[in-house]
Design a protein around this motif. Structure first.
Motif, PDB file in Angstrom:
ATOM      1  N   ILE A  28      25.705  24.440  10.973  1.00 23.44           N
ATOM      2  CA  ILE A  28      25.208  23.246  10.300  1.00 23.44           C
ATOM      3  C   ILE A  28      25.785  23.293   8.891  1.00 23.44           C
ATOM      4  N   THR A  29      26.419  22.215   8.469  1.00 27.47           N
ATOM      5  CA  THR A  29      27.119  22.231   7.190  1.00 27.47           C
ATOM      6  C   THR A  29      26.844  20.949   6.397  1.00 27.47           C
ATOM      7  N   ASN A  30      27.135  21.017   5.108  1.00 32.30           N
ATOM      8  CA  ASN A  30      26.917  19.869   4.229  1.00 32.30           C
ATOM      9  C   ASN A  30      28.170  19.022   4.038  1.00 32.30           C
ATOM     10  N   ALA A  31      29.265  19.357   4.711  1.00 33.84           N
ATOM     11  CA  ALA A  31      30.509  18.629   4.474  1.00 33.84           C
ATOM     12  C   ALA A  31      31.425  18.722   5.679  1.00 33.84           C
ATOM     13  N   SER A  32      32.317  17.752   5.816  1.00 31.43           N
ATOM     14  CA  SER A  32      33.359  17.818   6.841  1.00 31.43           C
ATOM     15  C   SER A  32      34.735  17.821   6.187  1.00 31.43           C
ATOM     16  N   HIS A  33      34.785  17.679   4.874  1.00 38.12           N
ATOM     17  CA  HIS A  33      36.047  17.662   4.132  1.00 38.12           C
ATOM     18  C   HIS A  33      35.815  18.380   2.805  1.00 38.12           C
ATOM     19  N   ILE A  34      36.668  19.337   2.495  1.00 35.81           N
ATOM     20  CA  ILE A  34      36.554  20.040   1.213  1.00 35.81           C
ATOM     21  C   ILE A  34      37.904  20.030   0.515  1.00 35.81           C
ATOM     22  N   GLU A  35      37.871  19.811  -0.757  1.00 33.08           N
ATOM     23  CA  GLU A  35      39.071  19.826  -1.585  1.00 33.08           C
ATOM     24  C   GLU A  35      39.268  21.239  -2.136  1.00 33.08           C
ATOM     25  N   PRO A  36      40.471  21.544  -2.635  1.00 30.51           N
ATOM     26  CA  PRO A  36      40.664  22.851  -3.276  1.00 30.51           C
ATOM     27  C   PRO A  36      39.624  23.077  -4.371  1.00 30.51           C
ATOM     28  N   CYS A  37      39.089  24.262  -4.422  1.00 27.70           N
ATOM     29  CA  CYS A  37      38.076  24.737  -5.373  1.00 27.70           C
ATOM     30  C   CYS A  37      36.660  24.243  -5.065  1.00 27.70           C
ATOM     31  N   ASP A  38      36.473  23.405  -4.036  1.00 22.14           N
ATOM     32  CA  ASP A  38      35.131  22.974  -3.653  1.00 22.14           C
ATOM     33  C   ASP A  38      34.391  24.099  -2.936  1.00 22.14           C
TER      34      ASP A  38
END
Length: 171
Positions: free
Chosen positions: A102-112
């Motif tokens: 279970i996660t809070n995101a489906s896309h992460i940018e560098p350094c996120d």
């Protein structure tokens, strides 16, 4: 681009430099990351065929690793699986409890930062990340005593949605 359930996809290996000695060491493992579903790992040989064993409607990222663990990268295409014969689909396990992320995101940018919670299966968990067109897969182990995981994206430059967040457990 689309694939069809139970059809074969011809896998042909080549080096970006044209040097045959740079294609890694056989046998190879083809990882198919299914968005919201199962990761499959299939051993293939040079110029082999991979059978699509994911249900219709699945979205897949495909990545290749050689027998020494060297990554061949992640294909830049997210494939959608179309309907076809389902004779090749594996039976769903009845007794095993598969790990769930279970996660809070489906896309992460560098350094996120990416926060995940893992339940089911048996810790410790190993998380493997795939992003379309990435030059490598990224994996990391969670501490055995923790089901909460925080990942800082410091090493993978994402080129699209990261649909491949898959876990394996010690079972």
């Amino acid at each position: 681009r689309s694939l069809t359930v139970c059809d074969g996809l011809h896998i042909s290996l080549s080096s970006s430099s044209g040097n045959y000695n740079e294609i890694g060491h056989s046998p190879y493992t083809l990882f198919a990351f299914e968005a919201g579903g199962a990761l499959t790992a299939t051993q293939i040989h040079e110029d082999g065929v991979w059978q699509v064993k994911h249900p219709a409607g699945s979205q897949l990222l495909l990545a290749l690793v050689d027998s020494l663990g060297n990554s061949g990268g992640v294909l830049p295409t997210v494939f959608t699986v179309g309907s076809g014969s389902s004779d090749c689909l594996p039976a769903l396990p009845t007794s095993a409890v598969a790990p769930i992320i279970i996660t809070n995101a489906s896309h992460i940018e560098p350094c996120d930062s990416w926060q995940m919670s893992v339940s089911g299966g048996v810790p410790p968990y190993t998380i493997m990340l795939a992003s379309p067109g990435a030059p490598f897969l990224q994996d990391f182990a969670a501490a055995q005593e923790s089901d909460l995981i925080s990942f800082i994206n410091s090493g993978i430059a994402l080129r699209g949605p990261t649909i491949g967040a898959s876990e394996s457990s010690a079972t």
